[in-house]
Design an enzyme around this catalytic site. Structure first.
Site, mmCIF file in Angstrom:
data_model
loop_
_atom_site.group_PDB
_atom_site.id
_atom_site.type_symbol
_atom_site.label_atom_id
_atom_site.label_comp_id
_atom_site.label_asym_id
_atom_site.label_seq_id
_atom_site.Cartn_x
_atom_site.Cartn_y
_atom_site.Cartn_z
ATOM 1 N N ASP A 9 -67.153 63.452 51.672
ATOM 2 C CA ASP A 9 -67.494 63.175 53.068
ATOM 3 C C ASP A 9 -66.857 64.278 53.911
ATOM 4 O OD1 ASP A 9 -68.266 61.870 55.487
ATOM 5 O OD2 ASP A 9 -66.270 60.982 55.621
ATOM 6 N N GLU A 68 -72.154 64.113 51.601
ATOM 7 C CA GLU A 68 -72.857 63.517 52.733
ATOM 8 C C GLU A 68 -73.244 64.613 53.706
ATOM 9 O OE1 GLU A 68 -72.234 59.420 54.837
ATOM 10 O OE2 GLU A 68 -70.934 60.887 55.805
ATOM 11 N N ASP A 141 -62.559 57.901 56.086
ATOM 12 C CA ASP A 141 -63.105 59.114 55.459
ATOM 13 C C ASP A 141 -63.148 58.948 53.937
ATOM 14 O OD1 ASP A 141 -63.301 60.589 57.904
ATOM 15 O OD2 ASP A 141 -61.154 60.967 57.812
#
EC number: 3.1.21.10
Length: 160
Positions: A9, A68, A141
């Site tokens: 991420d 992502e 996160d």
């Protein structure tokens, strides 16, 4: 067949990462954490991010990597900064590992919670539940990175 998956991420302050082992619908969390990015010049922050990723690849080998995609932000400076981080991450992954999968935040939320408009807290709840964890995972996160890895594991099962 066991697959070791790295989920990432990307962010401009912290980059969450998660390593899961996926085997026939059962997913086990191996490791999860943050690559912390100190406030500094953009060039130094990108270097810090890439060095953190190098360390993860030095300590682990992966069958699959998933990242992502950047989310839409209203501030153009934020979008540009995130795009530069994302570009650096992409290059680094390609150099070290090769191909990787990409998922939008909506795809990740939908895969993990069943709702494309789920909140980060709902994603965190489902990540904890899907992995059978007793403790909450913080910061978000990290849960987002785990969700990316879980999304990729689910996507691989569909393709097989």
């Amino acid at each position: 067949m066991n697959l070791k998956i790295l989920g990432i991420d990307p962010g401009s302050r912290n980059c969450g990462y998660a390593i899961i082992e996926a085997n026939k619908g059962k997913n086990i969390l191996i490791e999860a954490g943050l690559i912390k990015i100190k406030p500094s010049t953009l060039q130094y922050q990108i270097t810090e991010l890439c060095e953190g990723l190098d360390l993860i690849f030095k300590n682990h080998s992966f069958d699959e990597v998933a990242i992502e995609d950047i989310f839409f932000a209203y501030n153009p400076k934020t979008v540009l900064k995130l795009a530069q981080f994302r570009g650096a991450l992409s290059l680094k992954i390609l150099q070290i590992h090769g191909d990787f999968a990409e998922y939008t935040p909506l795809q990740v939320k939908k895969a993990v919670t069943g709702k494309a408009k789920a909140t980060k807290e709902q994603v965190a709840f489902m990540v904890k539940r899907l992995l059978g964890l007793s403790k909450d995972i913080k910061p978000l996160d990290i849960t987002d990175a785990i969700a990316v890895a879980l999304t990729h594991a689910a996507n691989l099962r569909v393709r097989v």
